[in-house]
Design a protein around this motif. Structure first.
Motif, PDB file in Angstrom:
ATOM      1  N   SER A 175       0.821  -1.205   0.000  1.00  0.00           N
ATOM      2  CA  SER A 175       0.000   0.000   0.000  1.00  0.00           C
ATOM      3  C   SER A 175       0.860   1.262   0.000  1.00  0.00           C
ATOM      4  O   SER A 175       0.570   2.226  -0.717  1.00  0.00           O
ATOM      5  N   HIS A 176       1.938   1.225   0.767  1.00  0.00           N
ATOM      6  CA  HIS A 176       2.840   2.381   0.827  1.00  0.00           C
ATOM      7  C   HIS A 176       3.474   2.646  -0.538  1.00  0.00           C
ATOM      8  O   HIS A 176       3.513   3.789  -1.012  1.00  0.00           O
ATOM      9  N   LEU A 177       3.966   1.582  -1.185  1.00  0.00           N
ATOM     10  CA  LEU A 177       4.629   1.738  -2.481  1.00  0.00           C
ATOM     11  C   LEU A 177       3.631   2.053  -3.597  1.00  0.00           C
ATOM     12  O   LEU A 177       4.008   2.615  -4.625  1.00  0.00           O
ATOM     13  N   ALA A 178       2.366   1.685  -3.386  1.00  0.00           N
ATOM     14  CA  ALA A 178       1.332   1.982  -4.380  1.00  0.00           C
ATOM     15  C   ALA A 178       0.609   3.283  -4.032  1.00  0.00           C
ATOM     16  O   ALA A 178      -0.559   3.460  -4.385  1.00  0.00           O
ATOM     17  N   ARG A 228      -5.250   2.951 -13.283  1.00  0.00           N
ATOM     18  CA  ARG A 228      -4.023   2.325 -13.790  1.00  0.00           C
ATOM     19  C   ARG A 228      -2.798   3.235 -13.644  1.00  0.00           C
ATOM     20  O   ARG A 228      -2.057   3.479 -14.591  1.00  0.00           O
ATOM     21  N   GLN A 229      -2.580   3.735 -12.444  1.00  0.00           N
ATOM     22  CA  GLN A 229      -1.450   4.627 -12.204  1.00  0.00           C
ATOM     23  C   GLN A 229      -0.197   3.874 -11.746  1.00  0.00           C
ATOM     24  O   GLN A 229       0.894   4.430 -11.751  1.00  0.00           O
ATOM     25  N   LEU A 230      -0.343   2.630 -11.368  1.00  0.00           N
ATOM     26  CA  LEU A 230       0.781   1.876 -10.819  1.00  0.00           C
ATOM     27  C   LEU A 230       1.804   1.524 -11.898  1.00  0.00           C
ATOM     28  O   LEU A 230       1.467   0.942 -12.930  1.00  0.00           O
ATOM     29  N   LEU A 254      -7.247  -4.091  -9.253  1.00  0.00           N
ATOM     30  CA  LEU A 254      -8.697  -4.028  -9.082  1.00  0.00           C
ATOM     31  C   LEU A 254      -9.279  -2.735  -9.644  1.00  0.00           C
ATOM     32  O   LEU A 254      -8.714  -1.663  -9.467  1.00  0.00           O
ATOM     33  N   THR A 255     -10.433  -2.878 -10.281  1.00  0.00           N
ATOM     34  CA  THR A 255     -11.142  -1.688 -10.784  1.00  0.00           C
ATOM     35  C   THR A 255     -12.359  -1.370  -9.917  1.00  0.00           C
ATOM     36  O   THR A 255     -12.981  -0.322 -10.079  1.00  0.00           O
ATOM     37  N   ASP A 277      -9.999  -8.373 -14.283  1.00  0.00           N
ATOM     38  CA  ASP A 277      -8.953  -7.409 -13.941  1.00  0.00           C
ATOM     39  C   ASP A 277      -7.621  -7.801 -14.579  1.00  0.00           C
ATOM     40  O   ASP A 277      -7.388  -8.972 -14.918  1.00  0.00           O
ATOM     41  N   THR A 278      -6.731  -6.824 -14.716  1.00  0.00           N
ATOM     42  CA  THR A 278      -5.389  -7.084 -15.245  1.00  0.00           C
ATOM     43  C   THR A 278      -4.568  -7.847 -14.208  1.00  0.00           C
ATOM     44  O   THR A 278      -4.559  -7.506 -13.016  1.00  0.00           O
ATOM     45  N   LEU A 279      -3.864  -8.869 -14.681  1.00  0.00           N
ATOM     46  CA  LEU A 279      -3.062  -9.709 -13.801  1.00  0.00           C
ATOM     47  C   LEU A 279      -1.592  -9.673 -14.225  1.00  0.00           C
ATOM     48  O   LEU A 279      -1.276  -9.561 -15.414  1.00  0.00           O
ATOM     49  N   PHE A 280      -0.693  -9.758 -13.234  1.00  0.00           N
ATOM     50  CA  PHE A 280       0.738  -9.840 -13.495  1.00  0.00           C
ATOM     51  C   PHE A 280       1.326 -10.986 -12.667  1.00  0.00           C
ATOM     52  O   PHE A 280       0.783 -11.364 -11.624  1.00  0.00           O
ATOM     53  N   TYR A 281       2.433 -11.548 -13.146  1.00  0.00           N
ATOM     54  CA  TYR A 281       3.165 -12.549 -12.374  1.00  0.00           C
ATOM     55  C   TYR A 281       4.629 -12.137 -12.307  1.00  0.00           C
ATOM     56  O   TYR A 281       5.137 -11.443 -13.179  1.00  0.00           O
ATOM     57  N   LYS A 282       5.306 -12.548 -11.230  1.00  0.00           N
ATOM     58  CA  LYS A 282       6.701 -12.175 -11.012  1.00  0.00           C
ATOM     59  C   LYS A 282       7.611 -13.189 -11.698  1.00  0.00           C
ATOM     60  O   LYS A 282       7.521 -14.388 -11.434  1.00  0.00           O
ATOM     61  N   THR A 283       8.492 -12.708 -12.542  1.00  0.00           N
ATOM     62  CA  THR A 283       9.425 -13.577 -13.259  1.00  0.00           C
ATOM     63  C   THR A 283      10.633 -13.884 -12.381  1.00  0.00           C
ATOM     64  O   THR A 283      10.808 -13.309 -11.304  1.00  0.00           O
ATOM     65  N   SER A 284      11.487 -14.779 -12.856  1.00  0.00           N
ATOM     66  CA  SER A 284      12.691 -15.145 -12.104  1.00  0.00           C
ATOM     67  C   SER A 284      13.641 -13.969 -11.933  1.00  0.00           C
ATOM     68  O   SER A 284      14.466 -13.948 -11.020  1.00  0.00           O
TER      69      SER A 284
END
Length: 623
Positions: free
Chosen positions: A507-510, A539-541, A566-567, A594-601
């Protein structure tokens, strides 16, 4: 004489009617298991009572072992081979140095150091002064690291040179005096810090005098070991000298360890598993322990061969990683007679022991601060321990009905807790008996956190129990099986992760946007991966910047593996963000708009499409 057989026959009939024939069947098939455990428990209590009567602390016990066989190897690794004499001498120099710097019984000193022989020598030496050592997780950064130092009220901090940069970031926010351990490397020491290597060198020819020290008692605090929970940031669990002995000796007797065994642990020494269960075999029993700076799946059995180990330690994730490696000459060349640990998944249990020819698995379950600790002592696949059906009162542990989301006990009309029947999932608890080392709950350095782990008026008015926060189930024979964690934590990479702590950082970083963090299951993967749902309809992040900043404040295991932008927000009637529905939907793009992301290696976040989703579920993308 004729009346005696008749009396026994009558007693048998009464028991048969009261208990039923199934009780006798269960008793018959579990009696060996239960009597073996009972005998181990008796030996454990005899040792603990002896140490209590003589008021022995950990330093006293270790000194006897060191003087008995000074030239025997105590701790070995890729780069070190320390005898008991070397470890004892080093710990003595630590005692002298910190005594001369004014530290005394009751003071707290933090220890932030990678796995090495000096790690053990440092807390051992401090323990002789009655100083409490706070064993700090080496993965912590920024706010979490600062909190861990301050919550334990550390008056000093010993840190390795490899953590100098992290300490630099928080040095002005901690009141602790700094001691930097350089291990012979001429890395500049912070101006406000003391060079520990130089300090220890200066007292090498001095003698430690017992008369000048207010030595710790058997029940005094020895160390703090940090554990995450539902309240957010890491909590410092209290480990007393007696508690350390109970944990190390408990697993020693229950799994029938031998003094001649050589133990292998690649686990961090700041955790109970590696730092107490394995290192405790050297401290209490004079065995040799092989450690490793960092776990390597491909080197696990190669190390066991190199160090001639007979007992090896694991956590569930390790077993899966090791099993995924290619076959080598070391798979069966080792002399391992037993592996012990927690979290070996039932699905890979048989494959693991078959491939690596492991005669016995000692699966255990327990919390660092808890008294509800159990061990599978007879190789039953998938079980984490058992409740005796013959002697249920000897070790008073139970599974009670509870809310699976909150972990709160579900009470009956009389206001008391209700035991679960076999096959019914509930929260695991352990009865608290003050003054009994096997039943005591010492809690945390923060007393307010301790009360939240205690249930009162459990089975009768006035009694108390430690609440584990884990859902377990049992079968007819009393074997226990892990189901899931309750509340706001999840387990990933062998670490318990607090959702509220991660939520605060996300939350702080967003820019303080509403954030929900929860754990989601990935097929064929141990534990639950972290997922953060961030309310950002505009979509500001910037996910690249977010990933970079996240790496600076959270350890790798706590960083969200998935993001959901989340929208809209779903608020409960009590104005709380609804987590259950989000957790149920997971990271599935087929049901989520909603838009989804995953963390890569590499640590960056990439778009999670339907194709990526399939690759994750098929194991082609790993975390």
């Amino acid at each position: 004489m004729c009346g005696l057989p008749a009396m026994f026959a009558a007693l048998f009939v009464i028991m048969l009617v009261t208990l039923g024939w199934r009780w006798f069947y269960v008793a018959a098939v579990t009696c060996r298991r239960d009597f073996t455990a009972l005998w181990a428990y008796i030996k454990l209590l005899m040792l603990i009572k002896l140490c209590e009567r003589k008021n022995l602390n950990i330093g006293d016990v270790f000194e006897k072992k060191a003087l008995k066989h000074p030239d025997k190897l105590a701790i070995i690794s890729e780069t070190q081979r320390w005898t008991f004499k070397q470890l004892y001498e080093f710990s003595k120099h630590v005692s002298i140095a910190f005594q001369r710097h004014g530290y005394q019984k009751g003071d707290v000193i933090g220890l932030l150091l990678e796995n090495r022989a000096e790690y053990v020598g440092l807390w051992l030496g401090l323990s002789r002064l009655g100083v409490i050592t706070a064993l700090i997780n080496t993965n912590l950064k920024g706010p979490s690291l600062r909190h861990s130092i301050n919550v334990a009220k550390c008056s000093a901090l010993i840190y390795g040179e490899e953590f100098a940069d992290e300490i630099e970031h928080i040095a002005n926010d901690i009141p602790a005096k700094l001691y930097q351990f350089n291990n012979g490397v001429n890395k500049p020491v912070r101006e406000s810090a003391t060079d520990l290597a130089t300090l220890l060198q200066s007292v090498r020819h001095m003698e430690f005098t017992r008369a000048s020290v207010n030595a710790p008692n058997h029940h005094d605090k020895l160390m703090y070991i940090y554990t995450s929970g539902t309240t957010g940031l890491p909590k410092a669990a209290i480990i007393s000298h007696s508690r350390y002995m109970f944990i190390a000796a408990g697993i020693h007797f229950t799994l029938n360890f031998k003094i001649k065994d050589i133990y292998y642990t690649p686990l961090p020494l700041y955790h109970t598993a590696g730092g107490v269960m394995s290192i405790g075999q050297a401290i209490l029993f004079g065995s040799t322990v092989a450690i490793r700076k960092k776990f390597s799946a491909s080197c696990y059995f190669a190390d066991c061969v190199r160090f001639k180990c007979t007992v090896a330690q694991y956590i569930g994730e390790m077993a899966r990683y090791i099993l995924a490696t290619s076959s080598t000459q070391y798979d069966r060349r080792h002399k391992i007679r037993m592996i012990f640990g927690n979290g070996l998944r039932p699905k890979i249990w048989q494959s693991f022991v078959k491939r690596f020819n492991i005669p016995k698995v000692g699966e255990f379950y327990g919390a660092t601060e808890g008294n509800a600790n159990i061990i599978n002592n007879d190789n039953t696949i998938g079980a984490i321990g058992f409740i005796s059906r013959i002697f249920p009162g000897v070790y008073p542990i139970s599974i009670i009905k509870a809310d699976p989301d909150t972990g709160a006990p579900i009470r009956g009309a009389d206001g008391l807790c209700q035991r679960c029947v076999p096959g019914e999932a509930g929260v695991f608890i352990g009865k608290i008996i003050k003054g009994n080392p096997s039943r005591e709950f010492l809690g945390y350095a923060d007393e307010s956190a301790s009360s939240k782990k205690i249930a009162r008026d459990v089975f009768k008015k006035g009694d108390m129990a430690f609440i584990s926060g884990d859902l377990l189930t049992s079968d007819e024979r009393g074997y226990l099986y892990f189901v899931d964690r309750t509340g706001d934590t999840f387990r990933w990479k062998g670490e318990n992760v607090s959702t509220s702590e991660v939520e605060a950082q996300v939350s702080h970083l967003a820019l303080y946007k509403d954030t929900i963090v929860y754990g989601v299951a990935i097929p064929n993967t141990e534990g639950r991966a972290g997922m953060a749902a961030i309310y950002d309809p505009e979509r500001q992040l910037n996910v690249d910047h977010f990933a970079y900043e996240m790496s600076k404040v959270l350890p790798s295991y706590a960083r969200p593996q998935f993001l959901r932008i989340l929208t809209k927000l779903d608020i409960t009637g009590t104005f709380k963000l609804r987590k259950v529905d989000l957790q149920r939907e997971g990271y599935n793009p087929h049901v989520i708009n909603d838009t989804l992301f995953y963390k890569t290696s590499s640590g960056s976040y990439q778009l999670l499409t339907s194709e990526v989703f399939d690759e994750i579920n098929e194991g082609r993308i790993r975390f």
